[in-house]
Design an enzyme around this catalytic site. Structure first.
Site, mmCIF file in Angstrom:
data_model
loop_
_atom_site.group_PDB
_atom_site.id
_atom_site.type_symbol
_atom_site.label_atom_id
_atom_site.label_comp_id
_atom_site.label_asym_id
_atom_site.label_seq_id
_atom_site.Cartn_x
_atom_site.Cartn_y
_atom_site.Cartn_z
ATOM 1 N N SER A 1 158.343 -1.552 58.022
ATOM 2 C CA SER A 1 157.081 -1.120 57.419
ATOM 3 C C SER A 1 157.200 0.284 56.831
ATOM 4 O O SER A 1 158.079 1.057 57.224
ATOM 5 C CB SER A 1 156.014 -1.134 58.527
ATOM 6 O OG SER A 1 154.785 -0.654 58.076
ATOM 7 N N LEU B 1 157.445 3.954 55.654
ATOM 8 C CA LEU B 1 158.532 4.865 55.284
ATOM 9 C C LEU B 1 159.897 4.245 55.609
ATOM 10 O O LEU B 1 160.865 4.408 54.857
ATOM 11 C CB LEU B 1 158.375 6.199 56.024
ATOM 12 C CG LEU B 1 157.065 6.966 55.777
ATOM 13 C CD1 LEU B 1 157.092 8.311 56.506
ATOM 14 C CD2 LEU B 1 156.828 7.182 54.288
ATOM 15 N N ASP C 1 162.916 -3.071 64.456
ATOM 16 C CA ASP C 1 161.465 -2.847 64.540
ATOM 17 C C ASP C 1 160.895 -3.613 65.724
ATOM 18 O O ASP C 1 161.420 -4.655 66.106
ATOM 19 C CB ASP C 1 160.772 -3.305 63.243
ATOM 20 C CG ASP C 1 159.466 -2.559 62.984
ATOM 21 O OD1 ASP C 1 159.408 -1.783 62.002
ATOM 22 O OD2 ASP C 1 158.514 -2.753 63.763
ATOM 23 N N CYS D 1 162.531 5.984 62.035
ATOM 24 C CA CYS D 1 161.160 5.971 61.493
ATOM 25 C C CYS D 1 160.155 5.334 62.442
ATOM 26 O O CYS D 1 158.958 5.432 62.193
ATOM 27 C CB CYS D 1 161.123 5.174 60.189
ATOM 28 S SG CYS D 1 161.617 6.103 58.760
ATOM 29 N N SER E 1 156.660 15.122 61.599
ATOM 30 C CA SER E 1 155.383 15.125 60.879
ATOM 31 C C SER E 1 154.968 16.584 60.717
ATOM 32 O O SER E 1 155.359 17.441 61.529
ATOM 33 C CB SER E 1 154.318 14.402 61.706
ATOM 34 O OG SER E 1 153.022 14.715 61.238
ATOM 35 N N TYR F 1 150.270 13.394 69.681
ATOM 36 C CA TYR F 1 151.116 13.125 68.503
ATOM 37 C C TYR F 1 151.918 14.372 68.128
ATOM 38 O O TYR F 1 153.127 14.297 67.890
ATOM 39 C CB TYR F 1 150.221 12.682 67.346
ATOM 40 C CG TYR F 1 150.959 12.234 66.102
ATOM 41 C CD1 TYR F 1 151.704 11.061 66.092
ATOM 42 C CD2 TYR F 1 150.896 12.977 64.920
ATOM 43 C CE1 TYR F 1 152.366 10.643 64.946
ATOM 44 C CE2 TYR F 1 151.549 12.568 63.774
ATOM 45 C CZ TYR F 1 152.278 11.399 63.793
ATOM 46 O OH TYR F 1 152.944 10.991 62.658
ATOM 47 N N LYS G 1 156.023 14.926 68.073
ATOM 48 C CA LYS G 1 156.728 15.271 66.833
ATOM 49 C C LYS G 1 157.359 16.666 66.931
ATOM 50 O O LYS G 1 158.432 16.909 66.365
ATOM 51 C CB LYS G 1 155.759 15.198 65.646
ATOM 52 C CG LYS G 1 155.244 13.787 65.370
ATOM 53 C CD LYS G 1 156.378 12.826 65.058
ATOM 54 C CE LYS G 1 155.884 11.482 64.594
ATOM 55 N NZ LYS G 1 156.978 10.550 64.227
ATOM 56 N N PHE H 1 151.474 10.296 53.677
ATOM 57 C CA PHE H 1 152.101 9.297 52.809
ATOM 58 C C PHE H 1 151.324 7.986 52.813
ATOM 59 O O PHE H 1 150.705 7.619 53.811
ATOM 60 C CB PHE H 1 153.562 9.066 53.249
ATOM 61 C CG PHE H 1 154.486 10.121 52.698
ATOM 62 C CD1 PHE H 1 154.397 11.436 53.150
ATOM 63 C CD2 PHE H 1 155.393 9.829 51.700
ATOM 64 C CE1 PHE H 1 155.206 12.431 52.615
ATOM 65 C CE2 PHE H 1 156.218 10.814 51.160
ATOM 66 C CZ PHE H 1 156.124 12.112 51.619
ATOM 67 N N THR I 1 151.179 4.619 53.467
ATOM 68 C CA THR I 1 151.857 3.553 54.214
ATOM 69 C C THR I 1 150.803 2.759 54.981
ATOM 70 O O THR I 1 149.641 3.181 55.055
ATOM 71 C CB THR I 1 152.845 4.130 55.247
ATOM 72 O OG1 THR I 1 152.089 4.743 56.301
ATOM 73 C CG2 THR I 1 153.803 5.132 54.646
#
Ligand code: NAP
Length: 253
Positions: free
Chosen positions: A15, A17, A36, A84, A146, A159, A163, A192, A194
């Site tokens: 999926s 990126l 994945d 990713c 990120s 998050y 990151k 982005f 996505t």
């Protein structure tokens, strides 16, 4: 590293990126393994790049070991790893419902940070045994952090922590793996377009895009993928995190 004919593993490659990075690497001649959690998405993406699909939770030691054994057996030793796979977890430290659920915080760190490190350590253990390529290079790792690692917003403690850990470990891992001729660099994307963003209404996406100083729009996955390819090809890039964000600095909310 010359991308042509080398084996590349892309996590989260089903999926967004990851799928774009897999396609760009395949267009430059790499042989792809798409890893994945979502097996069907991995299959779809693998068909697009004539690659191998592997269903795997990146945070599981056993599943990741099995995934690299499959890559080794079916393709060859992987020389490129693009991390990713990731999840976006939101929640305030304390909200009207009470303190942030600890299991949600752990989950973000487990998938985004531990999962990234898990794949790196196993990739490097295989790649270090391979014959050196041009310039003594054996492997290249590209991680995905990120901008939240630097300017996490309200509700992004978990998050941002996950990151920020990826950013912080980039240099020590580059130092650890330098003896083996394995490089590591991290991309810190801004916003982005996505499936992670598709959950937002088009209006909200446009408003987010308009906050980017220039260009005033969301980033396209292909732009991320081009930087992945550049990192692989440019041997002097090592131990560094690159923001790819149109100069956005996220506001508190
Ligand atoms: P995406 O479209 O949701 O893709 C992420 C993929 O990772 C999904 O296929 C997901 O599968 C998979 N995944 C989740 N947990 C996994 C696990 N434990 N093991 C293996 N695979 C797993 O998201 P994206 O926007 O392309 O994001 C890719 C990376 O970029 C993420 O790390 C994200 O944090 C980072 N990033 C994205 C943006 C952005 O604006 N899009 C900005 C900054 C950073 P499921 O669908 O089954 O969960």
């Amino acid at each position: 590293m010359n991308i042509k004919d080398v084996v590349a593993v892309v996590t989260g490659g089903g999926s967004g990126l990851g799928a774009a990075a897999a396609l760009a690497l395949a267009q430059r001649g790499a042989r792809l393994a798409i890893v994945d959690l979502d097996g069907e998405a991995a299959e779809r993406s693998a068909r697009r790049v004539n690659g191998l699909a592997i269903s795997c939770d990146v945070s599981s030691a056993e599943q990741a070991e099995a995934a690299f054994a499959t890559v080794e057996g079916e393709l060859s030793t992987a020389r490129i790893l693009v991390n990713c796979a990731g999840i976006a977890i939101a929640g305030r430290t304390v909200s009207k419902d009470g303190p942030h659920p600890l299991d949600k915080f752990r989950k973000a760190v487990e998938v985004n940070l531990v999962g990234t490190f898990n794949m790196i350590r196993l990739f490097a253990s295989h790649a270090q045994e391979a014959e050196p390529l041009e310039g003594g290079e054996r492997g290249v790792i590209v991680n995905t952090a990120s901008v939240a690692a630097y300017d996490g917003q309200v509700g992004q403690a978990a998050y941002a922590a996950s990151k920020g850990g990826i950013v912080s470990m980039t240099l020590p891992i580059a130092r650890d793996l330098s003896r083996a001729g394995i490089r590591v660099a991290t991309i810190a994307p801004g916003i982005f377009r996505t499936p992670m963003m598709d959950v937002l209404p088009e209006e909200a996406q446009q408003s987010l895009g308009a906050q980017v100083p220039f260009p005033p729009r969301l980033g396209e996955p292909e732009e991320y993928a081009r930087l992945v390819c550049h990192i692989v090809e440019n041997q002097m890039l090592n131990g560094e995190t690159i923001r790819l964000d149109g100069a956005i600095r996220m506001a508190p909310k």
